[in-house]
Every structure is written in structure tokens, then in C-alpha cells.
Scaffold this motif. Structure first.
Motif, PDB file in Angstrom:
ATOM      1  N   MET A   1     -17.876 -30.974  -3.962  1.00 11.95           N
ATOM      2  CA  MET A   1     -17.273 -30.351  -2.786  1.00 11.95           C
ATOM      3  C   MET A   1     -15.758 -30.358  -2.822  1.00 11.95           C
ATOM      4  N   ARG A   2     -15.201 -29.185  -2.525  1.00  9.07           N
ATOM      5  CA  ARG A   2     -13.762 -29.103  -2.236  1.00  9.07           C
ATOM      6  C   ARG A   2     -13.614 -28.623  -0.807  1.00  9.07           C
ATOM      7  N   HIS A   3     -12.674 -29.245  -0.091  1.00 10.08           N
ATOM      8  CA  HIS A   3     -12.513 -28.891   1.324  1.00 10.08           C
ATOM      9  C   HIS A   3     -11.057 -29.099   1.737  1.00 10.08           C
ATOM     10  N   PRO A   4     -10.534 -28.213   2.598  1.00 14.03           N
ATOM     11  CA  PRO A   4      -9.137 -28.404   3.015  1.00 14.03           C
ATOM     12  C   PRO A   4      -8.933 -29.612   3.934  1.00 14.03           C
ATOM     13  N   LYS A   5      -9.996 -30.107   4.557  1.00 15.56           N
ATOM     14  CA  LYS A   5      -9.849 -31.241   5.472  1.00 15.56           C
ATOM     15  C   LYS A   5     -10.050 -32.570   4.733  1.00 15.56           C
ATOM     16  N   GLU A   6      -9.211 -33.519   5.064  1.00 16.71           N
ATOM     17  CA  GLU A   6      -9.226 -34.807   4.365  1.00 16.71           C
ATOM     18  C   GLU A   6     -10.413 -35.660   4.827  1.00 16.71           C
ATOM     19  N   GLY A   7     -11.178 -36.119   3.867  1.00 20.11           N
ATOM     20  CA  GLY A   7     -12.342 -36.945   4.188  1.00 20.11           C
ATOM     21  C   GLY A   7     -13.628 -36.137   4.315  1.00 20.11           C
ATOM     22  N   ALA A   8     -13.553 -34.798   4.139  1.00 17.12           N
ATOM     23  CA  ALA A   8     -14.755 -33.967   4.273  1.00 17.12           C
ATOM     24  C   ALA A   8     -15.870 -34.394   3.302  1.00 17.12           C
ATOM     25  N   PRO A   9     -15.559 -34.701   2.034  1.00 15.79           N
ATOM     26  CA  PRO A   9     -16.639 -35.118   1.132  1.00 15.79           C
ATOM     27  C   PRO A   9     -17.313 -36.432   1.574  1.00 15.79           C
ATOM     28  N   ARG A  10     -16.578 -37.274   2.290  1.00 15.64           N
ATOM     29  CA  ARG A  10     -17.203 -38.514   2.788  1.00 15.64           C
ATOM     30  C   ARG A  10     -18.223 -38.170   3.880  1.00 15.64           C
ATOM     31  N   VAL A  11     -17.878 -37.224   4.734  1.00 15.47           N
ATOM     32  CA  VAL A  11     -18.817 -36.774   5.765  1.00 15.47           C
ATOM     33  C   VAL A  11     -20.067 -36.203   5.085  1.00 15.47           C
ATOM     34  N   ALA A  12     -19.848 -35.406   4.039  1.00 20.60           N
ATOM     35  CA  ALA A  12     -20.980 -34.818   3.303  1.00 20.60           C
ATOM     36  C   ALA A  12     -21.838 -35.920   2.684  1.00 20.60           C
ATOM     37  N   ALA A  13     -21.188 -36.896   2.077  1.00 21.02           N
ATOM     38  CA  ALA A  13     -21.905 -37.976   1.395  1.00 21.02           C
ATOM     39  C   ALA A  13     -22.747 -38.786   2.381  1.00 21.02           C
ATOM     40  N   ASN A  14     -22.259 -38.920   3.614  1.00 17.72           N
ATOM     41  CA  ASN A  14     -22.999 -39.697   4.607  1.00 17.72           C
ATOM     42  C   ASN A  14     -24.321 -39.047   4.993  1.00 17.72           C
ATOM     43  N   SER A  15     -24.437 -37.732   4.797  1.00 19.83           N
ATOM     44  CA  SER A  15     -25.706 -37.108   5.175  1.00 19.83           C
ATOM     45  C   SER A  15     -26.478 -36.527   3.985  1.00 19.83           C
ATOM     46  N   ALA A  16     -25.836 -36.446   2.822  1.00 18.09           N
ATOM     47  CA  ALA A  16     -26.521 -35.883   1.648  1.00 18.09           C
ATOM     48  C   ALA A  16     -27.511 -36.887   1.062  1.00 18.09           C
ATOM     49  N   ARG A  17     -28.535 -36.369   0.435  1.00 17.33           N
ATOM     50  CA  ARG A  17     -29.504 -37.256  -0.224  1.00 17.33           C
ATOM     51  C   ARG A  17     -29.331 -37.261  -1.730  1.00 17.33           C
ATOM     52  N   VAL A  18     -28.280 -36.589  -2.190  1.00 19.67           N
ATOM     53  CA  VAL A  18     -27.951 -36.587  -3.623  1.00 19.67           C
ATOM     54  C   VAL A  18     -26.478 -37.006  -3.758  1.00 19.67           C
ATOM     55  N   PRO A  19     -26.061 -37.406  -4.970  1.00 24.34           N
ATOM     56  CA  PRO A  19     -24.664 -37.832  -5.124  1.00 24.34           C
ATOM     57  C   PRO A  19     -23.669 -36.710  -4.812  1.00 24.34           C
ATOM     58  N   VAL A  20     -22.534 -37.097  -4.254  1.00 18.75           N
ATOM     59  CA  VAL A  20     -21.478 -36.141  -3.911  1.00 18.75           C
ATOM     60  C   VAL A  20     -20.221 -36.478  -4.703  1.00 18.75           C
TER      61      VAL A  20
END
Lengths: 149, 309
Positions: free
Chosen positions: B102-121
Motif C-alpha cells: 500500500m501507498r497512501h498520502p496519509k501518514e499511518g494509513a498502512p498501519r490502519v490497513a494492517a490492523n484489519s487485513a488478514r494477510v501481510p501488509v
């Protein structure tokens, strides 16, 4: 001014004058159901002026929130009209949904369901770091009011 | 690999980094041996912000490992345009893919994704915050061409405030012995407080902040140039005032040591004059080549690794 002692509950004493209302708000005490005594600007040997909050029949409160809002306050747990426990508050290591990240680039500015999580990094400077963007905020004095939810 | 995700450089231990560099070198030596290493695996590249290098590098890496890619390269062509949250997108995509980048303009977005994803981010860059796979690329380039990541003076120049690659690189290098930092930037673009307090000061690292490049060039083993990023400024006037502050040209290169490595995460605008490209110390295009191999090593390792929790 006299307020009757309570038989069972919590007395939060030595609250920095002006912070009592915030504490009642953030502890999420249902003032429609619970008996709450809120004393503003009582005289204090230690601080000159202080607020006091007494809550009847409630023992279980969020000490982390209390520690963040006013870690100089003291908490007495009352059972059968006597103090059974005194709790010294500390700044919590981690706080969730109490303060907001003020960095406009932080993901919490758009992801409304993401919990606002902060970690204590410097107790003396009262600084916390946002879990997402690492932005550092100070919760010293009036600065806290600016970033509270 | 112990960690489930790669959100910031510290998610990898120094030992894990070494394993990745070793694997990447093996892949570089004999890529034909790895053409089926990720056969049957699917990687989702969720790019909410434009990217050429990083996305191509990731997708090329997966294809060369025999895997396949799905994804989007701008938020407008995804459900984000309908108002879907990052958490929901990550939950849904993890039903289809084995790995999310994931690339995202907002800081910390991949952490939000990782908290709900069931695969590695994997964080492929989040705003002005972190860019750990660029750091893997930077470290591998230095390690491969210099032989070691210890005992060196690293100059970081340009936008150190919003330059996510700078933050990640300082974090990663803070664990290697004898690394000195010279932070070259205008006052307005100095490293953020968390980098100074939580990394440089906390670890007692040897660093200094300067506003001129010329005087420090002779002492540098590595010069890491960065672009002043227009997209990070809320005020265009500030951008225009600061964008041409540091330009590396032949004249400046003459001040530097014979072995100084010039790196740049790319893309560049004008902070390195084109005339410098032919200088043997200019290694930024070589760096991009290493980037694909280290991403191949990372993808392989993350797909094979045991997930935590």
C-alpha cells in the motif's frame, strides 16, 4: 462548604482547579443515574484552589483517562464510609480515544473509525507519540484541552 | 521473518535485514532459479498516490517470481471514490490476495490497513512518514557497493521534514555502529521532532544539522539527496521559496571525496544536475536496479514466513 461523606464510591481530590468538569465528562459518568458531587474552587493547602469530585456507588473508573487529564489528582476508594484504598495517578503509557492527532497528514484525519492511539514517550515533558504518524504532542496544561476529543 | 507486516524499518531486525540482502544477492546472481518461487500467489498493490518506480518495482518483482498482481494505481478508480474506508478496503482485498502493498498520502494509513487485513501488509510509502522498502533499497546499495553499513558519515540533503525515505533511512541506520549523520536542510525542512527526539537524541547518535552543503561535502561517505516535494506543501509559496535551495552539480562534486556515493530515492526534479549523472559516484540509477531484487527477496520471505498472532 460541606458535602456529606459517601458510604461507597470514589473521591477524586486535589484536582487542578478548572479541570473537574473535564474529568466528569471524560470518565463518562452517567449523571442522570449516579449521585455526583462536584465542588469547584475549594481552598487547598497544597494548590491554593482545587476541584473535588465525589461519585457514589461507582468504583470502577478509567484511571488512564484520569491520569492524563490531571495526574496530580488523588483518588480515594471508599467502602463503608472509610477510605480503603488510595491511588496515585500516573500518566498512562498508552491512551486511546482521549486525545486527537493534530497532524493534518495523519490517517486519523480521514479514517473516522480508526481509534486515536498515543504512547507516552517523555514523562517529564508530558509528551505522547501518535501510533500512526509518530507526531509528538504535549499534554501539558492548556495544550491538553486543544487536543482532547 | 518474525513480523507479519513491514510498516517501518524497525519491523525488521538487523539479522533479518542481512538475510534479505543475502537472498537478494543470490537472486541477482541467478534470477532463473527463482522464476517459480511465488507461483500461484497473488499480490495486491493498492496505490492511492501516484508512483512509477515503487509500483513497477513491486509488480516486476512479483512477476519475476512467478506470481501475479492485482490492484489500482489511483484512488479515483477504486471504491475509495465511493467513500470506502482503508480498513474495509484492506479487509476485502485480503480475501483475494496473499499480500498487500500500500501507498497512501496519509501518514499511518498502512498501519490502519494492517490492523484489519488478514494477510501481510507492506508500506510502500505513507505521506511524509516512512518508506521502508526504499530504505531496504538504500541499505542494499550501500552494503553492496561499499561493503559495509558501519563506520561511515552519511549526509542527508534537501527536504528532511517531509522526506519519508530520509526518516526511514535514519531509523534503519541508527542500529549500525559508527554511523554519523550530517543533516543538510533549510531550517523549515529539518527532520521532524519524532526523528530527532525518538531516534537521534534517544540513541545518542552522532549528528549535526547544517544549512550549507559545500562545507560538509569533503567529509561524507554517502550523500543522500532528496527532492523538495511539491505535494507535501499546503502553501505553494513555501514550496517555491525552498525548492531550489540545494542543487548538486559538477562544481559541488569537485569538493567531495573520490569515493563518496551519491544516492537519491528518485524521482529527481532539479536537485541533481544532469551533468552529474556521468560521474562514477552517481549511483542513483544503480540503486533502482537493486530495488527490484530486494523487493523480490522481501516478497518471497513474507509469503513464506510464519505469520505472528
Amino acid at each position: 462548604m460541606l458535602v456529606n461523606t459517601i458510604q461507597r464510591g470514589i473521591v477524586i481530590d486535589h484536582i487542578t482547579a478548572g479541570r473537574g468538569a473535564k474529568i466528569i465528562e471524560y470518565l463518562d459518568i452517567d449523571t442522570k443515574v449516579n449521585t455526583v458531587a462536584f465542588i469547584m474552587n475549594a481552598s487547598s493547602k497544597r494548590h491554593g484552589r482545587k476541584d473535588i469530585v465525589k461519585i457514589e456507588n461507582v468504583i470502577d473508573i478509567d484511571m488512564a483517562v484520569l491520569g492524563l487529564i490531571d495526574h496530580q489528582a488523588t483518588v480515594n476508594i471508599i467502602e463503608n464510609g472509610k477510605i480503603v484504598r488510595k491511588i496515585n495517578l500516573q500518566l498512562p503509557d498508552k491512551v486511546m480515544n482521549v486525545i486527537r492527532c493534530r497532524n493534518p497528514r495523519c490517517v486519523t484525519s480521514i479514517e473516522t473509525n480508526a481509534p486515536h492511539i498515543f504512547h507516552l514517550i517523555d514523562e517529564e515533558a508530558k509528551e505522547y507519540r501518535c501510533e500512526y504518524c509518530d507526531d509528538i504532542v504535549s499534554v501539558k496544561g492548556g495544550l491538553l484541552d486543544e487536543i482532547m476529543h | 521473518m518474525e513480523s507479519k507486516n513491514l510498516l517501518e524499518p524497525m519491523d525488521l531486525t538487523v539479522e533479518e535485514l542481512e538475510e534479505l540482502f543475502d537472498l537478494a544477492e543470490k537472486i541477482m546472481e541467478a534470477p532463473e532459479k527463482y522464476t517459480e518461487a511465488c507461483k500461484g500467489k497473488l499480490m495486491a498493490t493498492l496505490f492511492y498516490e501516484p508512483s512509477t518506480r515503487t509500483r513497477f518495482s513491486f509488480e516486476a518483482a512479483m512477476l519475476r517470481l512467478g506470481g501475479q498482481n492485482i490492484g489500482f494505481s489511483e484512488a479515483g478508480s477504486s471504491s475509495v471514490a465511493k467513500g470506502e474506508s482503508i480498513a474495509d478496503t484492506a479487509s476485502t482485498v485480503s480475501c483475494y490476495a496473499d499480500l498487500i502493498v500500500m501507498r497512501h498520502p496519509k501518514e499511518g494509513a498502512p498501519r490502519v490497513a494492517a490492523n484489519s487485513a488478514r494477510v501481510p501488509v507492506i508500506n510502500a510509502g505513507d505521506g511524509g512518514h516512512q518508506h521502508p522498502t526504499q530504505t531496504l533499497t538504500d541499505l542494499m546499495t550501500i552494503r553492496s557497493l561499499r561493503g559495509s553499513l558501519t563506520h561511515m558519515t552519511v549526509g542527508l540533503c534537501g527536504d528532511l521534514k517531509f522526506g519519508r525515505t530520509v526518516h526511514s533511512l535514519i531509523k534503519a541506520l541508527s542500529r549500525y555502529e559508527g554511523v554519523r549523520f550530517v543533516l543538510i536542510s533549510p531550517e523549515e525542512l529539518r527532520v521532524p521532532d519524532y526523528v530527532r527526539k525518538e531516534i537521534l537524541d534517544k540513541k545518542g547518535l552522532d549528528y549535526r544539522e547544517v544549512e550549507q552543503m559545500d562545507e560538509v561535502l569533503p567529509e561524507l561517505d554517502v550523500l543522500y539527496m532528496t527532492r523538495v516535494q511539491k505535494e507535501r506543501f499546503f502553501n505553494e509559496e513555501d514550496y517555491i521559496r525552498l525548492k531550489d535551495r540545494f542543487i548538486l552539480d559538477e562544481e559541488k562534486m569537485a569538493l567531495a571525496g573520490e569515493k563518496m556515493m551519491v544516492l537519491h530515492p528518485l524521482p529527481r526534479v532539479n536537485e541533481i544536475a544532469v551533468e552529474v549523472d556521468k560521474d562514477p559516484r552517481a549511483l542513483y540509477f544503480e540503486q533502482a536496479r537493486y530495488g527490484m531484487y530486494i523487493r523480490m527477496a522481501l516478497i518471497m520471505t513474507m509469503l513464506q514466513g510464519k505469520r505472528r498472532g
